[in-house]
Design a protein around this motif. Structure first.
Motif, mmCIF file in Angstrom:
data_model
loop_
_atom_site.group_PDB
_atom_site.id
_atom_site.type_symbol
_atom_site.label_atom_id
_atom_site.label_comp_id
_atom_site.label_asym_id
_atom_site.label_seq_id
_atom_site.Cartn_x
_atom_site.Cartn_y
_atom_site.Cartn_z
ATOM 1 N N ARG A 46 -17.008 61.955 49.342
ATOM 2 C CA ARG A 46 -18.007 63.225 49.438
ATOM 3 C C ARG A 46 -17.888 63.729 50.643
ATOM 4 O O ARG A 46 -17.847 64.872 50.983
ATOM 5 C CB ARG A 46 -19.480 62.823 48.851
ATOM 6 N N SER A 47 -17.863 62.779 51.940
ATOM 7 C CA SER A 47 -18.082 63.135 53.142
ATOM 8 C C SER A 47 -16.690 63.841 53.533
ATOM 9 O O SER A 47 -16.796 64.628 54.366
ATOM 10 C CB SER A 47 -18.165 61.930 54.117
ATOM 11 N N THR A 48 -15.622 63.624 52.816
ATOM 12 C CA THR A 48 -14.506 64.658 53.084
ATOM 13 C C THR A 48 -14.463 66.022 52.914
ATOM 14 O O THR A 48 -14.018 66.686 53.473
ATOM 15 C CB THR A 48 -13.204 64.033 52.452
ATOM 16 N N VAL A 49 -15.516 66.186 51.650
ATOM 17 C CA VAL A 49 -15.680 67.583 51.469
ATOM 18 C C VAL A 49 -16.427 68.299 52.403
ATOM 19 O O VAL A 49 -16.057 69.341 52.773
ATOM 20 C CB VAL A 49 -16.527 67.748 50.062
ATOM 21 N N THR A 50 -17.436 67.326 52.968
ATOM 22 C CA THR A 50 -18.232 68.050 54.048
ATOM 23 C C THR A 50 -17.263 68.371 55.141
ATOM 24 O O THR A 50 -17.491 69.310 55.987
ATOM 25 C CB THR A 50 -19.400 66.969 54.546
ATOM 26 N N LEU A 51 -16.306 67.447 55.423
ATOM 27 C CA LEU A 51 -15.622 67.473 56.849
ATOM 28 C C LEU A 51 -14.742 68.628 56.527
ATOM 29 O O LEU A 51 -14.459 69.263 57.376
ATOM 30 C CB LEU A 51 -14.865 66.104 56.880
ATOM 31 N N LYS A 233 -3.000 56.459 49.911
ATOM 32 C CA LYS A 233 -3.618 55.678 48.633
ATOM 33 C C LYS A 233 -4.970 54.972 49.052
ATOM 34 O O LYS A 233 -5.784 55.763 48.738
ATOM 35 C CB LYS A 233 -2.368 54.436 48.866
ATOM 36 N N TYR A 234 -5.012 53.986 49.397
ATOM 37 C CA TYR A 234 -6.225 53.085 49.630
ATOM 38 C C TYR A 234 -7.209 53.554 50.934
ATOM 39 O O TYR A 234 -8.327 53.301 50.608
ATOM 40 C CB TYR A 234 -6.117 51.571 49.695
ATOM 41 N N LEU A 235 -6.430 54.605 51.614
ATOM 42 C CA LEU A 235 -7.395 55.007 52.606
ATOM 43 C C LEU A 235 -8.162 56.390 52.212
ATOM 44 O O LEU A 235 -8.843 56.935 52.981
ATOM 45 C CB LEU A 235 -6.690 55.575 53.938
ATOM 46 N N ASN A 236 -7.679 56.795 50.919
ATOM 47 C CA ASN A 236 -8.359 58.102 50.337
ATOM 48 C C ASN A 236 -8.374 59.176 51.297
ATOM 49 O O ASN A 236 -9.128 60.034 51.530
ATOM 50 C CB ASN A 236 -9.524 57.549 50.048
ATOM 51 N N LEU A 296 -8.868 64.873 57.997
ATOM 52 C CA LEU A 296 -9.505 64.421 56.864
ATOM 53 C C LEU A 296 -9.242 63.131 56.573
ATOM 54 O O LEU A 296 -10.126 62.336 55.473
ATOM 55 C CB LEU A 296 -9.004 65.284 55.534
ATOM 56 N N ILE A 297 -8.242 62.288 57.018
ATOM 57 C CA ILE A 297 -8.064 60.977 56.781
ATOM 58 C C ILE A 297 -9.597 60.140 57.274
ATOM 59 O O ILE A 297 -9.757 58.906 56.811
ATOM 60 C CB ILE A 297 -7.152 60.179 57.458
ATOM 61 N N GLU A 298 -10.037 60.548 58.263
ATOM 62 C CA GLU A 298 -11.056 59.885 58.921
ATOM 63 C C GLU A 298 -12.232 59.535 58.094
ATOM 64 O O GLU A 298 -12.806 58.301 58.365
ATOM 65 C CB GLU A 298 -11.549 60.757 60.217
ATOM 66 N N SER A 299 -12.908 60.183 57.459
ATOM 67 C CA SER A 299 -14.053 59.909 56.511
ATOM 68 C C SER A 299 -13.895 58.983 55.594
ATOM 69 O O SER A 299 -14.446 58.006 55.220
ATOM 70 C CB SER A 299 -14.435 61.140 55.912
ATOM 71 N N GLY A 300 -12.419 58.786 54.967
ATOM 72 C CA GLY A 300 -12.002 57.677 54.045
ATOM 73 C C GLY A 300 -11.998 56.534 54.748
ATOM 74 O O GLY A 300 -12.541 55.430 54.350
ATOM 75 N N VAL A 301 -11.633 56.374 55.867
ATOM 76 C CA VAL A 301 -11.165 55.445 56.648
ATOM 77 C C VAL A 301 -12.577 54.689 57.090
ATOM 78 O O VAL A 301 -13.035 53.546 57.105
ATOM 79 C CB VAL A 301 -10.504 55.414 58.227
ATOM 80 N N GLU A 302 -13.671 55.484 57.609
ATOM 81 C CA GLU A 302 -15.109 55.144 57.651
ATOM 82 C C GLU A 302 -15.609 54.433 56.689
ATOM 83 O O GLU A 302 -16.259 53.577 56.954
ATOM 84 C CB GLU A 302 -15.637 56.237 58.333
#
Ligand SMILES: Cc1ncc(COP(=O)(O)O)c(C=O)c1O
Length: 390
Positions: A46-51, A233-236, A296-302
């Motif tokens: 969800r945070s990726t959508v906001t980002l 993949k796993y980093l979304n 956009l990778i950042e929010s998945g990693v967080e």
């Protein structure tokens, strides 16, 4: 050991799952869809959508070119530093840009030039095909001075560990393997294999695409030289999101990026015509990277850092055990094979099943919601087994 395969057992596991609340942090468009394809494309946080909204509306729409100095220029290192925490690397040893294949090509060519006088690249036939194509391309580029040794897995599941040890000799320039094998989920013993490569004087390059964000990795503890891995993949990170490369700090200024470009140039805005690579990892960048996709990778990693890789691994092992128990009870009698190691520590976070009618079964499952295909008492219904349907 007694196996528990009923729904109540699954509900009990869910009830005691300390990570269960993370489900709310992802977009779940269809709550009835059990999505098991994180090893190809992770879900959307969800945070990726906001980002994404901020990146497009505010950063691009309002800040325009000014945003290059407000976060875009440093994004490859900033996101890389976060990924570094997932794989046991230092913050300045990981950078993000380009596809996994391109990053692999850069590292392979750089490593082979550095290992001048050694003529052999060792890998296995469990590696991802693109990795083998990249190795063949690198050999062509370097005037066919190298021999590619592709060692065969004994069974298509386990890595050819003994053969790797035997094949590493004074001609070995580079050993490159997928840490978690994309098909079978087999995990190599990273410290032991890396040590064997070093003993022979070879550099070690791991493809972490199926490990990063799914199994704990400690590159420093294993003294790994080089690594690449994808983020979708796993980093979304999202479809087509760029990948990362890792170079151990002491190798960063001795290896040369074979695809030099202005993003790796010292003082790039001087627009000097002679290429002078900047210090550190940044000279492994080439051209302008896809800023939005990379950011956009950042929010998945967080999210992964918040959940904790050890917690995630524990959950994934519980789920995989449960899935394997379900296979044993319901699918094994229907001729499905388990193409994944049984030992928990040798298995990544995906489970691979096989069947001689695998393609048709896959198609039926994919289209199940469209056509209401069902499984009754362990037997597929007649539409599924009818060849004319697919
Ligand atoms: C293990 C592995 N290596 C390399 C790749 C290729 O990645 P890319 O398309 O980013 O080059 C993949 C793609 O799925 C992969 O699974």
């Amino acid at each position: 050991m007694t196996r528990q395969t009923d729904l109540a057992f699954a509900a009990e596991l869910d009830a005691h799952d300390p990570l269960a609340h993370f489900r709310e942090r992802f977009v779940i468009a269809d709550p009835n869809l059990i999505y098991m394809d994180g090893n190809s494309l992770g879900r959307l946080p969800r945070s990726t959508v906001t980002l994404a909204e901020d990146l497009v509306q505010h950063q691009w729409g309002e800040r325009l070119i000014r945003n290059w100095n407000e976060g875009w220029f440093t994004a490859p290192e900033r996101v890389g530093a976060k990924i570094a925490r997932l794989i046991g690397a230092e913050h300045d040893e990981v950078i993000v840009a380009d596809s996994t294949s391109v990053n692999l090509f850069k590292l392979v060519v750089a490593a082979l030039r550095f290992q001048h006088g050694r003529s052999c690249i060792v890998t296995d036939n469990l590696n991802f095909p693109s990795d083998l194509y990249v190795l063949q391309g690198a050999i062509d580029l370097l005037d066919k001075q190298h021999q590619l040794v592709v060692l065969s897995s004994p069974d298509g599941i386990y890595g050819p560990v003994a053969e790797i040890h035997n094949r590493l000799d004074s001609q070995a320039a580079l050993l490159t393997l997928s840490h978690t094998v994309y098909k079978s989920g087999y995990i190599y013993d990273m410290p032991a294999i890396t040590a064997a490569a070093h003993e022979a004087g070879a550099l070690m390059l791991w493809d972490l695409s199926h490990s990063v964000g799914s199994v704990p990795v400690d590159l420093h503890a294993a003294q790994v030289d080089l690594a690449v891995g994808c983020s979708y993949k796993y980093l979304n990170g999202g479809p087509g999101a760029p990948s990362f490369l890792y170079i151990r700090r002491d190798l960063q200024d001795v290896l040369r990026n074979p695809i030099a470009g202005w993003m790796g140039q010292r003082e790039l805005f001087d627009f000097e015509l002679k290429y002078q690579p900047t210090k550190g990892l940044r000279h492994f960048l080439t051209g302008t990277y896809p800023v939005i996709s990379l950011s956009l990778i950042e929010s998945g990693v967080e999210l992964l850092l918040e959940a904790g890789l050890d917690n995630l691994r524990a959950k994934s092992q519980r789920q995989s055990e449960y899935l394997i128990d379900l296979w044993e009870e319901f699918l094994k009698p229907l001729s499905f094979t388990l193409n994944t190691p049984r030992e928990t520590e040798r298995r990544g976070s995906h489970v691979s099943l096989g069947h001689f009618e695998g393609l048709r079964i896959d198609q039926a499952l994919i289209h199940a919601s469209d056509h209401s295909y069902i499984v009754i008492d362990g037997e597929f219904d007649s539409q599924l087994t009818s060849p004319s349907s697919y």
